[in-house]
Write a protein that holds these residues in place. Structure first.
Motif, PDB file in Angstrom:
ATOM      1  N   ARG A  33      19.147 -33.830  16.596  1.00 37.38           N
ATOM      2  CA  ARG A  33      19.329 -34.589  15.347  1.00 37.38           C
ATOM      3  C   ARG A  33      17.977 -34.985  14.763  1.00 37.38           C
ATOM      4  NH1 ARG A  33      19.339 -39.636  13.266  1.00 37.38           N
ATOM      5  NH2 ARG A  33      18.717 -40.642  15.204  1.00 37.38           N
ATOM      6  N   ILE A  34      17.101 -35.503  15.589  1.00 40.03           N
ATOM      7  CA  ILE A  34      15.811 -35.980  15.099  1.00 40.03           C
ATOM      8  C   ILE A  34      14.928 -34.819  14.658  1.00 40.03           C
ATOM      9  CG2 ILE A  34      13.666 -37.098  15.843  1.00 40.03           C
ATOM     10  CD1 ILE A  34      15.559 -39.017  17.469  1.00 40.03           C
ATOM     11  N   TRP A  35      14.931 -33.737  15.411  1.00 37.23           N
ATOM     12  CA  TRP A  35      14.088 -32.581  15.082  1.00 37.23           C
ATOM     13  C   TRP A  35      14.758 -31.640  14.087  1.00 37.23           C
ATOM     14  CZ3 TRP A  35      10.309 -30.538  19.217  1.00 37.23           C
ATOM     15  CH2 TRP A  35       9.667 -31.619  19.820  1.00 37.23           C
ATOM     16  N   GLY A  78       3.569 -36.637  27.774  1.00 43.52           N
ATOM     17  CA  GLY A  78       2.248 -36.059  27.925  1.00 43.52           C
ATOM     18  C   GLY A  78       1.236 -36.535  26.910  1.00 43.52           C
ATOM     19  N   VAL A  79       0.036 -36.017  27.103  1.00 45.06           N
ATOM     20  CA  VAL A  79      -1.068 -36.222  26.175  1.00 45.06           C
ATOM     21  C   VAL A  79      -1.301 -34.869  25.516  1.00 45.06           C
ATOM     22  CG1 VAL A  79      -3.482 -36.889  25.910  1.00 45.06           C
ATOM     23  CG2 VAL A  79      -2.090 -37.963  27.687  1.00 45.06           C
ATOM     24  N   LEU A  80      -1.271 -34.854  24.193  1.00 48.92           N
ATOM     25  CA  LEU A  80      -1.323 -33.601  23.440  1.00 48.92           C
ATOM     26  C   LEU A  80      -2.514 -33.585  22.500  1.00 48.92           C
ATOM     27  CD1 LEU A  80       2.370 -33.975  22.320  1.00 48.92           C
ATOM     28  CD2 LEU A  80       1.605 -32.558  24.207  1.00 48.92           C
ATOM     29  N   ARG A  81      -3.101 -32.440  22.317  1.00 50.53           N
ATOM     30  CA  ARG A  81      -4.128 -32.258  21.289  1.00 50.53           C
ATOM     31  C   ARG A  81      -3.366 -31.891  20.029  1.00 50.53           C
ATOM     32  NH1 ARG A  81      -8.552 -34.781  20.884  1.00 50.53           N
ATOM     33  NH2 ARG A  81     -10.356 -33.529  20.455  1.00 50.53           N
ATOM     34  N   GLU A  82      -3.486 -32.738  18.991  1.00 50.75           N
ATOM     35  CA  GLU A  82      -2.688 -32.546  17.784  1.00 50.75           C
ATOM     36  C   GLU A  82      -3.558 -32.533  16.541  1.00 50.75           C
ATOM     37  OE1 GLU A  82       1.414 -34.221  17.860  1.00 50.75           O
ATOM     38  OE2 GLU A  82       0.371 -35.811  18.956  1.00 50.75           O
ATOM     39  N   GLU A  83      -3.051 -31.876  15.524  1.00 53.44           N
ATOM     40  CA  GLU A  83      -3.683 -31.840  14.208  1.00 53.44           C
ATOM     41  C   GLU A  83      -2.851 -32.735  13.289  1.00 53.44           C
ATOM     42  OE1 GLU A  83      -6.635 -30.325  11.577  1.00 53.44           O
ATOM     43  OE2 GLU A  83      -6.394 -29.811  13.686  1.00 53.44           O
ATOM     44  N   ILE A  84      -3.442 -33.838  12.846  1.00 49.30           N
ATOM     45  CA  ILE A  84      -2.738 -34.768  11.964  1.00 49.30           C
ATOM     46  C   ILE A  84      -3.630 -35.048  10.765  1.00 49.30           C
ATOM     47  CG2 ILE A  84      -1.784 -37.089  11.716  1.00 49.30           C
ATOM     48  CD1 ILE A  84      -0.972 -36.979  14.629  1.00 49.30           C
ATOM     49  N   ASP A  85      -3.131 -34.704   9.593  1.00 49.18           N
ATOM     50  CA  ASP A  85      -3.874 -34.932   8.348  1.00 49.18           C
ATOM     51  C   ASP A  85      -5.289 -34.347   8.410  1.00 49.18           C
ATOM     52  OD1 ASP A  85      -2.038 -35.994   6.637  1.00 49.18           O
ATOM     53  OD2 ASP A  85      -2.648 -38.068   6.914  1.00 49.18           O
ATOM     54  N   GLY A  86      -5.404 -33.146   8.967  1.00 49.38           N
ATOM     55  CA  GLY A  86      -6.690 -32.463   9.011  1.00 49.38           C
ATOM     56  C   GLY A  86      -7.629 -32.917  10.109  1.00 49.38           C
ATOM     57  N   ARG A 148       1.016 -49.193  13.131  1.00 49.58           N
ATOM     58  CA  ARG A 148       1.273 -48.136  12.149  1.00 49.58           C
ATOM     59  C   ARG A 148       0.061 -48.024  11.235  1.00 49.58           C
ATOM     60  NH1 ARG A 148       5.823 -47.522   7.482  1.00 49.58           N
ATOM     61  NH2 ARG A 148       4.863 -45.661   6.605  1.00 49.58           N
ATOM     62  N   THR A 149      -0.468 -46.799  11.128  1.00 47.14           N
ATOM     63  CA  THR A 149      -1.682 -46.585  10.341  1.00 47.14           C
ATOM     64  C   THR A 149      -1.494 -45.591   9.211  1.00 47.14           C
ATOM     65  OG1 THR A 149      -2.412 -44.951  11.981  1.00 47.14           O
ATOM     66  CG2 THR A 149      -3.242 -47.213  12.225  1.00 47.14           C
ATOM     67  N   GLY A 150      -0.294 -45.085   9.030  1.00 50.65           N
ATOM     68  CA  GLY A 150      -0.078 -44.156   7.926  1.00 50.65           C
ATOM     69  C   GLY A 150       1.147 -43.305   8.138  1.00 50.65           C
ATOM     70  N   SER A 151       1.225 -42.253   7.338  1.00 49.24           N
ATOM     71  CA  SER A 151       2.305 -41.281   7.460  1.00 49.24           C
ATOM     72  C   SER A 151       1.791 -39.945   6.928  1.00 49.24           C
ATOM     73  CB  SER A 151       3.540 -41.735   6.677  1.00 49.24           C
ATOM     74  OG  SER A 151       3.253 -41.773   5.292  1.00 49.24           O
ATOM     75  N   PHE A 152       2.488 -38.895   7.275  1.00 47.95           N
ATOM     76  CA  PHE A 152       2.139 -37.575   6.772  1.00 47.95           C
ATOM     77  C   PHE A 152       3.360 -36.684   6.885  1.00 47.95           C
ATOM     78  CE2 PHE A 152       1.874 -36.847  11.202  1.00 47.95           C
ATOM     79  CZ  PHE A 152       1.805 -35.483  11.456  1.00 47.95           C
ATOM     80  N   VAL A 153       3.291 -35.554   6.233  1.00 53.85           N
ATOM     81  CA  VAL A 153       4.375 -34.579   6.290  1.00 53.85           C
ATOM     82  C   VAL A 153       3.927 -33.447   7.205  1.00 53.85           C
ATOM     83  CG1 VAL A 153       5.764 -32.938   4.979  1.00 53.85           C
ATOM     84  CG2 VAL A 153       5.246 -35.190   4.015  1.00 53.85           C
ATOM     85  N   LYS A 154       4.706 -33.235   8.247  1.00 51.26           N
ATOM     86  CA  LYS A 154       4.437 -32.167   9.215  1.00 51.26           C
ATOM     87  C   LYS A 154       5.418 -31.034   8.939  1.00 51.26           C
ATOM     88  CE  LYS A 154       3.788 -32.989  13.810  1.00 51.26           C
ATOM     89  NZ  LYS A 154       4.164 -33.285  15.221  1.00 51.26           N
ATOM     90  N   MET A 155       4.918 -29.837   8.934  1.00 49.18           N
ATOM     91  CA  MET A 155       5.794 -28.676   8.785  1.00 49.18           C
ATOM     92  C   MET A 155       6.321 -28.309  10.171  1.00 49.18           C
ATOM     93  SD  MET A 155       5.932 -28.130   5.599  1.00 49.18           S
ATOM     94  CE  MET A 155       6.703 -26.537   5.429  1.00 49.18           C
ATOM     95  N   VAL A 156       7.628 -28.331  10.319  1.00 48.46           N
ATOM     96  CA  VAL A 156       8.282 -27.998  11.581  1.00 48.46           C
ATOM     97  C   VAL A 156       9.264 -26.869  11.292  1.00 48.46           C
ATOM     98  CG1 VAL A 156       9.678 -28.851  13.495  1.00 48.46           C
ATOM     99  CG2 VAL A 156       8.035 -30.378  12.386  1.00 48.46           C
ATOM    100  N   PRO A 160       9.473 -29.327   5.797  1.00 45.59           N
ATOM    101  CA  PRO A 160       8.626 -30.524   5.732  1.00 45.59           C
ATOM    102  C   PRO A 160       9.373 -31.727   6.319  1.00 45.59           C
ATOM    103  CG  PRO A 160       9.539 -30.011   3.571  1.00 45.59           C
ATOM    104  CD  PRO A 160       9.987 -28.928   4.493  1.00 45.59           C
ATOM    105  N   MET A 161       8.716 -32.429   7.241  1.00 45.43           N
ATOM    106  CA  MET A 161       9.333 -33.596   7.864  1.00 45.43           C
ATOM    107  C   MET A 161       8.345 -34.749   7.861  1.00 45.43           C
ATOM    108  SD  MET A 161      11.337 -32.187  11.188  1.00 45.43           S
ATOM    109  CE  MET A 161      12.664 -31.015  11.037  1.00 45.43           C
ATOM    110  N   GLU A 162       8.776 -35.868   7.296  1.00 43.71           N
ATOM    111  CA  GLU A 162       7.911 -37.043   7.291  1.00 43.71           C
ATOM    112  C   GLU A 162       7.770 -37.601   8.703  1.00 43.71           C
ATOM    113  OE1 GLU A 162       7.328 -41.455   5.304  1.00 43.71           O
ATOM    114  OE2 GLU A 162       9.306 -40.539   5.228  1.00 43.71           O
ATOM    115  N   HIS A 163       6.538 -37.975   9.040  1.00 41.86           N
ATOM    116  CA  HIS A 163       6.226 -38.615  10.315  1.00 41.86           C
ATOM    117  C   HIS A 163       5.382 -39.850  10.042  1.00 41.86           C
ATOM    118  CE1 HIS A 163       7.475 -34.783  11.990  1.00 41.86           C
ATOM    119  NE2 HIS A 163       7.381 -35.294  13.206  1.00 41.86           N
TER     120      HIS A 163
END
Length: 175
Positions: A33-35, A78-86, A148-156, A160-163
Motif C-alpha cells: 500500500r505504501i509503496w 539498514g544504513v543506505l547510501r541514498e541520493e536525495i535532492d541531488g 523534518r527538514t524538507g520533502s522531495f519527489v522520488k521516482m519509484v 512520482p512519490m512524495e517523500h
C-alpha cells in the motif's frame, strides 16, 4: 561480512537463500500500500541483488533483521547510501513484516543503525525519507529525535512519490 546486533535483534547480510523471508516482508499488504506496487519474484531477486551490491560498494545496506529469541526474520533494517535532492547522504531504512509492527523493533533497529552510521561510518548526519501516508515510520523517525527538514519527489518505478525528509545529527542522537 557485516553482522550487528541490538537487544532483541541480529542484523545480517541477506542473500538469495533469504528469498522467502524477503518476499514475505515486501509482499506485506501495508508495504504494498505504501509503496504502491506489487513485488513479483523477479523484483524480489533484483532487491536482494541491490542489497548485495550495496554491501560491496558501501560496506552496508539493508540487513535482514532476525529475532534473537526465535531465529525468525522480522524485517529489514539498514544504513543506505541514498541520493536525495541531488545530494548523496547516509539514510536509515526499516521495513517490517506486518505481524512484527507495533513491538518497538523498527525503533530498536533504527537506533542501532544510527549508532553504526555515526560511530563506524563517521556520518555527520543521517536521513530518513518517508512517504507522508506512512504514519508508523513517521513515528519511528520522531522517536529517534529526527527533525523534518524538507520533502522531495522520488521516482519509484516511474511513478512520482512524495517523500518527507527527516534528519538527525550525532549531537541530537546522543541527547
Amino acid at each position: 561480512m557485516i553482522r550487528l546486533d541490538s537487544e532483541r535483534l541480529l542484523y545480517r547480510e541477506m542473500d538469495e537463500h533469504d528469498f522467502d523471508a524477503v518476499a514475505g516482508i515486501l509482499r506485506d499488504p501495508e508495504v504494498r500500500r505504501i509503496w504502491e506496487q506489487e513485488f513479483p519474484d523477479e523484483e524480489i531477486c533484483a532487491w536482494i541483488e541491490r542489497r548485495q551490491r550495496g554491501y560491496r560498494q558501501n560496506g552496508i545496506d539493508y540487513l535482514l533483521a532476525v529475532e534473537k529469541a526465535t531465529g525468525e526474520p522480522i524485517g529489514q533494517v539498514g544504513v543506505l547510501r541514498e541520493e536525495i535532492d541531488g545530494q548523496t547522504v547516509w539514510g536509515v531504512g526499516y521495513i517490517l513484516r506486518g505481524d512484527c509492527r507495533g513491538k518497538g523493533y523498527a525503533t530498536e533497529g533504527a537506533r542501532r543503525m544510527a549508532a553504526y552510521a555515526f560511530d563506524e561510518l563517521g556520518a555527520d548526519r543521517i536521513v530518513c525519507d518517508i512517504r507522508p501516508i506512512n504514519a508508523p515510520s513517521l513515528a519511528v523517525a520522531r522517536r529517534l529525535g529526527m527533525t523534518r527538514t524538507g520533502s522531495f519527489v522520488k521516482m519509484v518505478h516511474g511513478q512520482p512519490m512524495e517523500h518527507l525528509i527527516f534528519t538527525l545529527t550525532p549531537e541530537d542522537f546522543r541527547r
